[in-house]
Design a protein around this motif. Sequence first.
Motif, mmCIF file in Angstrom:
data_model
loop_
_atom_site.group_PDB
_atom_site.id
_atom_site.type_symbol
_atom_site.label_atom_id
_atom_site.label_comp_id
_atom_site.label_asym_id
_atom_site.label_seq_id
_atom_site.Cartn_x
_atom_site.Cartn_y
_atom_site.Cartn_z
ATOM 1 N N ALA A 1 0.812 -1.222 0.000
ATOM 2 C CA ALA A 1 0.000 0.000 0.000
ATOM 3 C C ALA A 1 0.836 1.259 0.000
ATOM 4 N N ALA A 2 2.120 1.149 0.327
ATOM 5 C CA ALA A 2 2.969 2.346 0.319
ATOM 6 C C ALA A 2 3.033 2.973 -1.056
ATOM 7 N N GLY A 3 2.794 2.153 -2.092
ATOM 8 C CA GLY A 3 2.793 2.689 -3.449
ATOM 9 C C GLY A 3 1.714 3.726 -3.624
ATOM 10 N N ASN A 4 0.566 3.524 -3.041
ATOM 11 C CA ASN A 4 -0.503 4.506 -3.143
ATOM 12 C C ASN A 4 -0.103 5.819 -2.475
ATOM 13 N N ASP A 5 0.570 5.712 -1.328
ATOM 14 C CA ASP A 5 1.009 6.920 -0.635
ATOM 15 C C ASP A 5 2.002 7.703 -1.494
ATOM 16 N N ALA A 6 2.978 6.981 -2.067
ATOM 17 C CA ALA A 6 4.004 7.635 -2.864
ATOM 18 C C ALA A 6 3.419 8.240 -4.135
ATOM 19 N N ARG A 7 2.375 7.609 -4.659
ATOM 20 C CA ARG A 7 1.819 8.081 -5.918
ATOM 21 C C ARG A 7 0.861 9.246 -5.717
ATOM 22 N N ASN A 8 0.090 9.234 -4.680
ATOM 23 C CA ASN A 8 -1.011 10.179 -4.542
ATOM 24 C C ASN A 8 -0.706 11.370 -3.641
ATOM 25 N N ASP A 9 0.286 11.274 -2.798
ATOM 26 C CA ASP A 9 0.594 12.362 -1.869
ATOM 27 C C ASP A 9 1.338 13.474 -2.608
ATOM 28 N N PRO A 10 0.732 14.645 -2.815
ATOM 29 C CA PRO A 10 1.397 15.695 -3.586
ATOM 30 C C PRO A 10 2.612 16.278 -2.883
ATOM 31 N N ASP A 11 2.743 16.033 -1.575
ATOM 32 C CA ASP A 11 3.871 16.582 -0.829
ATOM 33 C C ASP A 11 4.977 15.553 -0.609
ATOM 34 N N HIS A 12 4.895 14.437 -1.356
ATOM 35 C CA HIS A 12 5.899 13.388 -1.181
ATOM 36 C C HIS A 12 7.146 13.743 -1.989
ATOM 37 N N GLY A 13 8.211 14.130 -1.303
ATOM 38 C CA GLY A 13 9.459 14.468 -1.984
ATOM 39 C C GLY A 13 10.454 13.334 -1.878
ATOM 40 N N TYR A 14 11.459 13.378 -2.735
ATOM 41 C CA TYR A 14 12.499 12.351 -2.761
ATOM 42 C C TYR A 14 13.861 12.988 -2.519
ATOM 43 N N ALA A 15 14.707 12.268 -1.815
ATOM 44 C CA ALA A 15 16.074 12.746 -1.625
ATOM 45 C C ALA A 15 16.871 12.639 -2.920
ATOM 46 N N VAL A 16 16.550 11.612 -3.710
ATOM 47 C CA VAL A 16 17.304 11.323 -4.932
ATOM 48 C C VAL A 16 16.329 10.889 -6.020
ATOM 49 N N ILE A 17 16.540 11.366 -7.237
ATOM 50 C CA ILE A 17 15.823 10.864 -8.412
ATOM 51 C C ILE A 17 16.863 10.341 -9.394
ATOM 52 N N VAL A 18 16.659 9.094 -9.857
ATOM 53 C CA VAL A 18 17.618 8.414 -10.724
ATOM 54 C C VAL A 18 16.974 8.154 -12.084
ATOM 55 N N ASN A 19 17.675 8.529 -13.126
ATOM 56 C CA ASN A 19 17.200 8.332 -14.495
ATOM 57 C C ASN A 19 17.562 6.934 -14.985
ATOM 58 N N GLY A 20 16.542 6.112 -15.232
ATOM 59 C CA GLY A 20 16.768 4.791 -15.824
ATOM 60 C C GLY A 20 15.861 4.590 -17.018
ATOM 61 N N THR A 21 15.713 5.639 -17.839
ATOM 62 C CA THR A 21 14.692 5.636 -18.889
ATOM 63 C C THR A 21 15.187 5.172 -20.248
ATOM 64 N N GLY A 22 16.468 4.897 -20.409
ATOM 65 C CA GLY A 22 16.957 4.411 -21.693
ATOM 66 C C GLY A 22 17.565 5.507 -22.558
ATOM 67 N N PHE A 23 17.876 5.138 -23.804
ATOM 68 C CA PHE A 23 18.655 6.003 -24.693
ATOM 69 C C PHE A 23 17.766 6.902 -25.551
ATOM 70 N N GLU A 24 18.352 8.020 -25.962
ATOM 71 C CA GLU A 24 17.699 8.906 -26.916
ATOM 72 C C GLU A 24 17.629 8.251 -28.302
ATOM 73 N N ARG A 25 16.706 8.735 -29.124
ATOM 74 C CA ARG A 25 16.729 8.392 -30.539
ATOM 75 C C ARG A 25 17.828 9.202 -31.218
ATOM 76 N N VAL A 26 18.340 8.667 -32.320
ATOM 77 C CA VAL A 26 19.389 9.359 -33.054
ATOM 78 C C VAL A 26 18.919 10.743 -33.497
ATOM 79 N N THR A 27 17.659 10.851 -33.912
ATOM 80 C CA THR A 27 17.159 12.129 -34.412
ATOM 81 C C THR A 27 16.926 13.150 -33.307
ATOM 82 N N ASP A 28 16.912 12.704 -32.056
ATOM 83 C CA ASP A 28 16.684 13.618 -30.932
ATOM 84 C C ASP A 28 17.931 13.794 -30.066
#
Length: 561
Positions: free
Chosen positions: A444-471
Motif C-alpha cells: 500500500a505504500a505505493g498509493n502513498d508515494a503516488r497520490n501524496d502531492p507533498d511526497h518528496g524524494y532525496a534522490v531521483i535516478v534516471n533509468g529511462t533508456g537512450f535517446e533516438r538518433v534524431t533527438d
Amino acid sequence: MDIAILGSGASGTHGLLQILSLLTDRTSSFDDPVRITVIDRDQQFHSGIPYGHRSGRSSLLISAMESFLPDRERGDFISWLEERREEMLAWAADGRTPDSPLAEAMDRDWILRHEDEVRAGRWDDLYLPRRLYGQYLSELVERAVDEARGVAEVDFVHADVNEVISDGHGGARLRERSSDDGVQFELHAHSLLLAIGSPPVRHLAVSDAAVNAGPNTGAAGQPSIDERLGTGLVADIHNPEIEHVVGKIRVRLESLPVEKRTILLIGGNADALEFLLASHRLRQDTGTRLHILSSRGRPHYWHHDRPGEQASTPTLDRLFATAEAGTPLRARDLHAAVRAELAAAMDQGNVNSTIAALITAVSSSLRYMDDFELYSMATDHGVAISDLLRRAGGDSLDFLTDGIADGTITCIPGRFREADVRDGMLFATVDQLPGSTLNSSDDAAGNDARNDPDHGYAVIVNGTGFERVTDTRSPLLRQMLGSGTVRASASRAGLALDERFRAAPGIFVLGPLMAGHHHGSSAYWHIESVARIIGLADAVADSLVTETIAKHPRRQRLLTP
C-alpha cells in the motif's frame, strides 16, 4: 591511416578483432602493413560503458551466460573463467583481496552468493560480473594485435572526436574541436568503422535554478555532474561511473534524517536493474526506501520463472501455419500476435517461458516476410516487439523480490513528466496511464508515494533508456547528421546504411547505430547484445577490409586469401 575505428566498446573491439583476423588470414608477406588507429574518449579501451570502469564491480550481465555469447565464443570465455576459478574460491574463503585484475572486475559478495555454481563450473546459468568480460576482451585484443604484427600496425588513441566529414574520395576526416573551434586532434582514414554505441541516455526535465544553472565543468550555464548529484539528481548512472554516483548518493542520504531517505528510480530497463543492484548495500546501510516508477508499475519481465511453467503460443502457431501454407507474413500481424500471447501469458502466469518462446519465434519469422514487411520490422514493429519481449533475471531480481516483500521497495505505475526542487527535496510530476494499477505484489505504500502531492524524494535516478538518433544531444551525431555526412534510418534509432553496412562512402557502422537497417532477407532493429554484434562483425569487417585494400594497388594481392 588505412582504417580508423571510432569507439572501443563491444562493437569496436569485436570489429577490430575480426579485421585483424581477416588480415592475418590473407597473404601476409608484404612490407607495408595496414595501419589501424582505435580512438576512444574514455581512459579505458576494449570495454565501453557496460564492461569497464563505468559499470561497478557489482554490475552484472543482463542475460545469463548461456545466451550471452554464441557457442564458440562462450566456450572460449568459459575456459578463461575456469583458469580463474581457484583464485575466486580462495578469495571467497579467506576474504583476502587478490593481487590481480580480478579484484577490479568483481565483488567478493558475488562469489559468496554463487560459490556452489563457481565450484561446480556451472557458468551457463550465472549472470556474471560485467567487468570480467571487459578484462577478457582486453586480453583477446592484446593477443590479436601481437599475432597480426607485420600485417597490421594498431595504435590506440584517446580523443573525443566530435566531427567526421567525408573527404570526397571514399575516406573520412575525424577531428576533435574545442569549444573555441580549435582543432585538438585530427586524423584522416581511408576507411572508418563507426562503433560508438548507443546515443546518450534520455534527458530528464527538471525545473529549478539550483539544478539548471550555476558554475560548472561542462557547457556554459550548466552545473557540473557533482553539483547535480549534490542536489540528488542522477541524470546518468554511468557518468562518470556508477561507483562514484553511488558514493555521492550515500553522502546526500546520510546528510538527511532517516524519514527523508527515499530514492525515486524512473524506468524499467537494464540501467534500472543495474542501479537496483549497485545500490543494494547503500540502501541497507542507510535505511533508504526505493520507489520504482514505470508505465504499468512492476514490469511484467521483473519476475522470476514460476516452477514448472510452460510456454503456450496458440495465436502465433496459427499465424505461422498460415505463413507455411504460402501467405506472406505481415509485420503488424506478428506484432499483434506477440501482444496477444503476452497478455494471455500474464493472465496464465507463464510469462517468462512464453517470452523465451516468442523471442525464438520472432527470430525465425523473417523468412516468411517480403521486402516491405522486412522494412516494417526494421523501422517500426521490430522495435515495438522487442520492447514487449524484454527479459530480466539473476541477482537483481532476487533483491527486488526481497525488497518488495519487506516493504523497502515499492513499484509505482505512471510516466514521469518533470521534477522540481523545493526545500532541498526533489518532487516528481507523474502522469497516470489509462488502466494502470498497482500490482498485487506491491504494498500500500505505493498509493502513498503516488497520490501524496507533498511526497518528496532525496534522490531521483534516471533509468529511462537512450535517446533516438534524431533527438540526440551527442555532438558527433548532431554534426554528422547536420552536415549531411550521414542520414538517420527510418526507425530514427540508427543510421541509414547500404547493403555493405556503409552510412557514407568509406564509413562503415557496427553496433546499435545499425538499428533500422534491412537488406536481403535480414532486418535489424535492436543491435545491443554482444551475440548480435559478434554475428554482424564478420560481414561488416569483410566489407571494410576488402574496400580498404582495394583502394591501394600495392595491396591488391591481399584480396585473395
